[in-house]
Scaffold this motif. Sequence first.
Motif, PDB file in Angstrom:
ATOM      1  N   GLU A 115       0.852  -1.190   0.000  1.00 11.33           N
ATOM      2  CA  GLU A 115       0.000   0.000   0.000  1.00 11.33           C
ATOM      3  C   GLU A 115       0.886   1.238   0.000  1.00 11.33           C
ATOM      4  OE1 GLU A 115      -3.774   1.889   2.531  1.00 11.33           O
ATOM      5  OE2 GLU A 115      -2.745   0.082   3.241  1.00 11.33           O
ATOM      6  N   GLN A 116       0.445   2.279  -0.700  1.00 11.11           N
ATOM      7  CA  GLN A 116       1.230   3.496  -0.835  1.00 11.11           C
ATOM      8  C   GLN A 116       0.484   4.701  -0.252  1.00 11.11           C
ATOM      9  OE1 GLN A 116       3.732   3.578  -4.641  1.00 11.11           O
ATOM     10  NE2 GLN A 116       1.930   2.472  -5.341  1.00 11.11           N
ATOM     11  N   GLY A 117       1.235   5.778  -0.039  1.00 12.79           N
ATOM     12  CA  GLY A 117       0.638   7.004   0.468  1.00 12.79           C
ATOM     13  C   GLY A 117       0.848   7.165   1.950  1.00 12.79           C
ATOM     14  N   CYS A 118      -0.212   7.572   2.662  1.00 14.26           N
ATOM     15  CA  CYS A 118      -0.125   7.887   4.095  1.00 14.26           C
ATOM     16  C   CYS A 118      -0.275   6.632   4.938  1.00 14.26           C
ATOM     17  CB  CYS A 118      -1.181   8.923   4.469  1.00 14.26           C
ATOM     18  SG  CYS A 118      -1.014  10.463   3.568  1.00 14.26           S
ATOM     19  N   GLY A 127       3.754  14.119   2.252  1.00 16.56           N
ATOM     20  CA  GLY A 127       4.571  13.032   1.746  1.00 16.56           C
ATOM     21  C   GLY A 127       3.953  11.690   2.066  1.00 16.56           C
ATOM     22  N   GLY A 128       4.653  10.627   1.724  1.00 15.46           N
ATOM     23  CA  GLY A 128       4.125   9.297   1.993  1.00 15.46           C
ATOM     24  C   GLY A 128       5.063   8.211   1.522  1.00 15.46           C
ATOM     25  N   ILE A 129       4.555   6.989   1.576  1.00 15.82           N
ATOM     26  CA  ILE A 129       5.286   5.804   1.123  1.00 15.82           C
ATOM     27  C   ILE A 129       5.026   5.583  -0.357  1.00 15.82           C
ATOM     28  CG2 ILE A 129       5.309   3.278   1.216  1.00 15.82           C
ATOM     29  CD1 ILE A 129       6.814   4.227   3.507  1.00 15.82           C
ATOM     30  N   GLY A 130       6.103   5.309  -1.099  1.00 15.72           N
ATOM     31  CA  GLY A 130       5.974   4.954  -2.508  1.00 15.72           C
ATOM     32  C   GLY A 130       6.870   3.782  -2.845  1.00 15.72           C
ATOM     33  N   ALA A 190       9.922   5.709  -7.048  1.00 17.48           N
ATOM     34  CA  ALA A 190       9.212   5.379  -5.804  1.00 17.48           C
ATOM     35  C   ALA A 190       8.862   6.649  -5.042  1.00 17.48           C
ATOM     36  CB  ALA A 190      10.070   4.454  -4.943  1.00 17.48           C
ATOM     37  N   MET A 191       9.749   7.621  -5.050  1.00 16.60           N
ATOM     38  CA  MET A 191       9.475   8.876  -4.369  1.00 16.60           C
ATOM     39  C   MET A 191       8.307   9.624  -5.012  1.00 16.60           C
ATOM     40  SD  MET A 191      13.303  10.266  -3.375  1.00 16.60           S
ATOM     41  CE  MET A 191      12.625  11.740  -2.618  1.00 16.60           C
ATOM     42  N   VAL A 192       8.244   9.618  -6.335  1.00 22.35           N
ATOM     43  CA  VAL A 192       7.116  10.262  -7.009  1.00 22.35           C
ATOM     44  C   VAL A 192       5.809   9.585  -6.604  1.00 22.35           C
ATOM     45  CG1 VAL A 192       6.065  10.793  -9.228  1.00 22.35           C
ATOM     46  CG2 VAL A 192       8.540  11.010  -8.950  1.00 22.35           C
ATOM     47  N   HIS A 193       5.800   8.269  -6.588  1.00 28.11           N
ATOM     48  CA  HIS A 193       4.580   7.546  -6.195  1.00 28.11           C
ATOM     49  C   HIS A 193       4.179   7.877  -4.754  1.00 28.11           C
ATOM     50  CE1 HIS A 193       3.737   5.133  -9.697  1.00 28.11           C
ATOM     51  NE2 HIS A 193       4.998   4.732  -9.769  1.00 28.11           N
ATOM     52  N   GLY A 194       5.157   8.034  -3.874  1.00 29.45           N
ATOM     53  CA  GLY A 194       4.843   8.338  -2.488  1.00 29.45           C
ATOM     54  C   GLY A 194       4.097   9.649  -2.337  1.00 29.45           C
ATOM     55  N   VAL A 195       4.465  10.634  -3.149  1.00 26.70           N
ATOM     56  CA  VAL A 195       3.798  11.934  -3.088  1.00 26.70           C
ATOM     57  C   VAL A 195       2.448  11.896  -3.802  1.00 26.70           C
ATOM     58  CG1 VAL A 195       3.980  14.350  -3.775  1.00 26.70           C
ATOM     59  CG2 VAL A 195       5.963  13.171  -2.845  1.00 26.70           C
TER      60      VAL A 195
END
Length: 316
Positions: A140-143, A157-160, A294-299
């Motif tokens: 799962e991604q995001g917050c 921000g979040g997890i990506g 991965a960083m782009v996906h997290g945001v």
Amino acid sequence: MNAITDVPGVLVGHHHRFGDGWATGTTVVLLPEGTVGGVDGRGGAPGTRETDLLAPENLVDRIDAVCLSGGSAYGLVAADGVMRWLAEHNRGFPVGAAPHEVVPIVPAAVLFDLPRGAWGNRPTSDFGYEACAAASTSVEQGCVGAGAGARAGSLKGGIGTSSVRVGEFTVGAVAAVNARGEVVDLKTGTPWAADLGLPGEFPASPGRAAELPTVASDLNTTIGVVATDAKLDKAACRRLAMAAQDGLARAVRPAHSLFDGDTVFAAATGARPVSGPFELDALYAAAADVFARAMVHGVLAARTVGELRSYQDVWS
């Protein structure tokens, strides 16, 4: 799945709390037995555990899991719960004759998210334990997890996560994006690393400016893991982590500030031998790209939390 868990044997689990003064969590990357580890830290304010162990000249060359957590230095205690879970499963460095006589090897890093919740509400060892219990191939991604209270410049921000095939190898990354710098060009809404995306991976640029405060957080840190199924030694793993840091620098401006504790771990499961330096160099190049993606996906996957607005809410 375009996730770090595309590397066979790698699992990811999250545990977090939201509401009632909570906005923090922990993410654990569980690794198959025999995985070799490395690390590279470039920020000026790191919060880490067991990183010296990963130096090529030191004894232990295998790691069982990596713990990524919110809570600043307090959050390092989450790794205790990861060790407890691994010990219950007889995973770790053998120090005795019996199967349970092991010491789990769990490098860890933390990010600064204390302003997101009430003081004292930060991860405990149970966060690490529960993240292990929740680990699976679905990321799962995001917050979620360590991204629960993360901030990326002016945005939430979040997890990506992301992955790529490099010949017969797989390289994947997971990142908790909590940067002091901006991950997006605020004049156009385009993530700085969007050009590294696979065809159709990221939406088209909104092409318009955002009305956002640009006051950076005082303390930050982007942390993460890059993994591959290649057979690497500790020195090569460190180089893989160094390459991933190049991806971090492509995805945020500025990167590696005095107030960031940017730390990236590398993990090589050893399933596929590397034939020579050209294959090795291709893995390093892929590590940089995959960490940036991965960083782009997290945001992009994050949602608004309190007054900290998400990318989707600003540019949807």
